[in-house]
Write a protein that holds these residues in place. Sequence first.
Motif, PDB file in Angstrom:
ATOM      1  N   VAL A  84       0.840  -1.204   0.000  1.00 58.56           N
ATOM      2  CA  VAL A  84       0.000   0.000   0.000  1.00 58.56           C
ATOM      3  C   VAL A  84       0.873   1.251   0.000  1.00 58.56           C
ATOM      4  CG1 VAL A  84      -1.731   1.296   1.305  1.00 58.56           C
ATOM      5  CG2 VAL A  84      -1.915  -1.193   1.107  1.00 58.56           C
ATOM      6  N   LEU A  85       1.927   1.260   0.820  1.00 58.56           N
ATOM      7  CA  LEU A  85       2.848   2.400   0.831  1.00 58.56           C
ATOM      8  C   LEU A  85       3.555   2.564  -0.511  1.00 58.56           C
ATOM      9  CD1 LEU A  85       4.452   2.007   4.383  1.00 58.56           C
ATOM     10  CD2 LEU A  85       2.693   3.626   3.674  1.00 58.56           C
ATOM     11  N   PHE A  86       3.917   1.451  -1.144  1.00 55.09           N
ATOM     12  CA  PHE A  86       4.533   1.504  -2.471  1.00 55.09           C
ATOM     13  C   PHE A  86       3.596   2.171  -3.474  1.00 55.09           C
ATOM     14  CE2 PHE A  86       5.161  -0.414  -6.656  1.00 55.09           C
ATOM     15  CZ  PHE A  86       6.519  -0.234  -6.856  1.00 55.09           C
ATOM     16  N   TRP A  87       2.309   1.797  -3.428  1.00 49.87           N
ATOM     17  CA  TRP A  87       1.326   2.376  -4.353  1.00 49.87           C
ATOM     18  C   TRP A  87       1.114   3.859  -4.062  1.00 49.87           C
ATOM     19  CZ3 TRP A  87      -3.925   3.921  -3.386  1.00 49.87           C
ATOM     20  CH2 TRP A  87      -4.647   4.194  -4.547  1.00 49.87           C
ATOM     21  N   ILE A  88       1.083   4.232  -2.777  1.00 53.08           N
ATOM     22  CA  ILE A  88       0.924   5.646  -2.426  1.00 53.08           C
ATOM     23  C   ILE A  88       2.120   6.454  -2.905  1.00 53.08           C
ATOM     24  CG2 ILE A  88       0.808   7.253  -0.477  1.00 53.08           C
ATOM     25  CD1 ILE A  88      -0.844   5.171   1.014  1.00 53.08           C
ATOM     26  N   ALA A  89       3.328   5.904  -2.725  1.00 56.06           N
ATOM     27  CA  ALA A  89       4.526   6.611  -3.184  1.00 56.06           C
ATOM     28  C   ALA A  89       4.536   6.780  -4.697  1.00 56.06           C
ATOM     29  CB  ALA A  89       5.781   5.860  -2.738  1.00 56.06           C
ATOM     30  N   LEU A  90       3.905   5.867  -5.417  1.00 53.88           N
ATOM     31  CA  LEU A  90       3.802   6.006  -6.871  1.00 53.88           C
ATOM     32  C   LEU A  90       2.809   7.093  -7.267  1.00 53.88           C
ATOM     33  CD1 LEU A  90       3.864   2.402  -8.405  1.00 53.88           C
ATOM     34  CD2 LEU A  90       5.358   4.301  -8.961  1.00 53.88           C
ATOM     35  N   THR A 373      11.206  -0.045   3.279  1.00 57.77           N
ATOM     36  CA  THR A 373      11.951  -0.370   2.052  1.00 57.77           C
ATOM     37  C   THR A 373      11.021  -0.396   0.851  1.00 57.77           C
ATOM     38  OG1 THR A 373      13.505  -1.686   3.358  1.00 57.77           O
ATOM     39  CG2 THR A 373      13.518  -2.011   0.985  1.00 57.77           C
ATOM     40  N   MET A 374       9.810  -0.927   1.021  1.00 60.58           N
ATOM     41  CA  MET A 374       8.838  -0.894  -0.070  1.00 60.58           C
ATOM     42  C   MET A 374       8.442   0.544  -0.406  1.00 60.58           C
ATOM     43  SD  MET A 374       6.307  -4.106   0.667  1.00 60.58           S
ATOM     44  CE  MET A 374       6.820  -5.790   0.277  1.00 60.58           C
ATOM     45  N   LEU A 375       8.321   1.389   0.615  1.00 63.23           N
ATOM     46  CA  LEU A 375       8.047   2.804   0.370  1.00 63.23           C
ATOM     47  C   LEU A 375       9.174   3.451  -0.434  1.00 63.23           C
ATOM     48  CD1 LEU A 375       6.346   5.365   0.920  1.00 63.23           C
ATOM     49  CD2 LEU A 375       7.578   5.592   3.087  1.00 63.23           C
ATOM     50  N   VAL A 376      10.417   3.120  -0.095  1.00 61.89           N
ATOM     51  CA  VAL A 376      11.567   3.659  -0.825  1.00 61.89           C
ATOM     52  C   VAL A 376      11.553   3.187  -2.279  1.00 61.89           C
ATOM     53  CG1 VAL A 376      14.084   3.606  -0.969  1.00 61.89           C
ATOM     54  CG2 VAL A 376      12.982   3.909   1.235  1.00 61.89           C
ATOM     55  N   MET A 377      11.216   1.925  -2.499  1.00 59.60           N
ATOM     56  CA  MET A 377      11.134   1.425  -3.873  1.00 59.60           C
ATOM     57  C   MET A 377      10.032   2.142  -4.650  1.00 59.60           C
ATOM     58  SD  MET A 377      13.509  -0.844  -4.294  1.00 59.60           S
ATOM     59  CE  MET A 377      12.986  -1.768  -5.739  1.00 59.60           C
ATOM     60  N   GLY A 378       8.937   2.497  -3.964  1.00 53.13           N
ATOM     61  CA  GLY A 378       7.899   3.272  -4.626  1.00 53.13           C
ATOM     62  C   GLY A 378       8.375   4.662  -5.023  1.00 53.13           C
TER      63      GLY A 378
END
Length: 476
Positions: A84-90, A373-378
Amino acid sequence: MTLVARQPRDTRAVGRVATLRSALTAWLGRPLADFHLILAVFGLLTAIGLVMVLSASTVESYTADGSAYAVFQKQLVYAAVGIVLFWIALRVPLRRMRYLSSAAILFSVVTLVLVLLIGTKVNGGKHWIRIGPLSYQPVEFAKLALALWGAHVLVTKRALLHQYRHLLVPVVPIALLMFALVMVQPDLGSTVTLMVVLVSLLWFVGAPMRLFGVIAAGILAGVVVLAIGATYRLARVLSFINPDADPDAAYQAKQALFALAEGGLLGKGLGQGSAKWRYLPNVHNDFIFAVIGEELGFLGCLVVLGLFGLLAVIGLRIAMRNTDPWIRLVAGTLTVWLVAQAAINIGYVVGLLPVTGLTLPLISSGGTSLAVTMLVMGVLANCARHEPEAVAALRSHGPGRVGGLLKLPAPEPYRPLGRRKPGRPSTPPRGPGRPTGATARANTAQLMDERRRQRRPTAQSDPYRPSPRSSGSRRR
């Protein structure tokens, strides 16, 4: 009957390699190639991490909780939060992230203070803040906040960075404050990662080399002081220098090497490793790379190393292909952070570095570390979508299959900051001989009329001005 000469095998092999190379170059030249590669690396590392956490944690989970899937279920929950954080960061515009970076660094400093006051003490250190059934480790988000805010400050002051006071203040003092707060917990591994973030910011912004010499000397002195100041850290350093001097202190490092040696080329098979049977402590956290080597062998280790190497190439490529200086600095810093943390973790597992307790990004078990880390990848994937060619393609041809599936908005094109317009000149201070009142106003009006007459073009000064007598200028 005609005979056709057959080409030598070497020539045909060279031709195939050239064709493959040209096809790969053409594919890498596509506008969204970096974005798709980031998604692929992210998906593969996440999948490998979930599988290996399940394989490495079954024994410890069953011993502690009576279920072989206790640790894996927690990892799944944090992975869902991270996606979810990855999608938000995108989806969040990068300009908004830059605007919120000051609030993020303030939140990070406050939570680093709070964890010392109300944090949960585990294994002699306060690293987590308990929020119901979940736990939050503030230092993980602090790394990202330092990267975003530090890049914002340095890019804002980029015209003044030739002066040390503007290059170092306020980024270095805030970073040193965060170092001190993390070391009080104590957490040497996270302090090293924060240092990597700070050094990366200064490196990519073009700081002079003599500054890095001073930083290296300071880091070396700090490591010596910290190693002497704590008994367990001194034991780790001494066991790294001479593993046979203290078998208890070098126990983890030796067991990790035994696991890697037993794996061989192809490994024992997924789930068939013996290190997780209480032979190697923290096997699903800090030493999960040893389980990969034991169960998947040397080839499995090569796959993981190759994915992190590909992440390094893609991240630096994103930084080079962007035109926004803030995006360039953020992409380079985040890439160095993730790859350096992976290199440190793998380095102490294979015996090249002292044990520091850092996790392997996207693979080791750890809630806050995985989610951040998933947020950073986003954020990195969002930077890839802001490359100039990617922006042009997305705004002209639409979001594409992946963008449409994820409901991603079109990125905004980069608009460099224009030059500031000169402000209105202020009125000079009144001297003793300067006229005031009505006399001053009359003089000012006369001066303005004179300037207006000077700027008014005449027939002699402007050959392209039509004559008043010409037929084209008559009013009918």
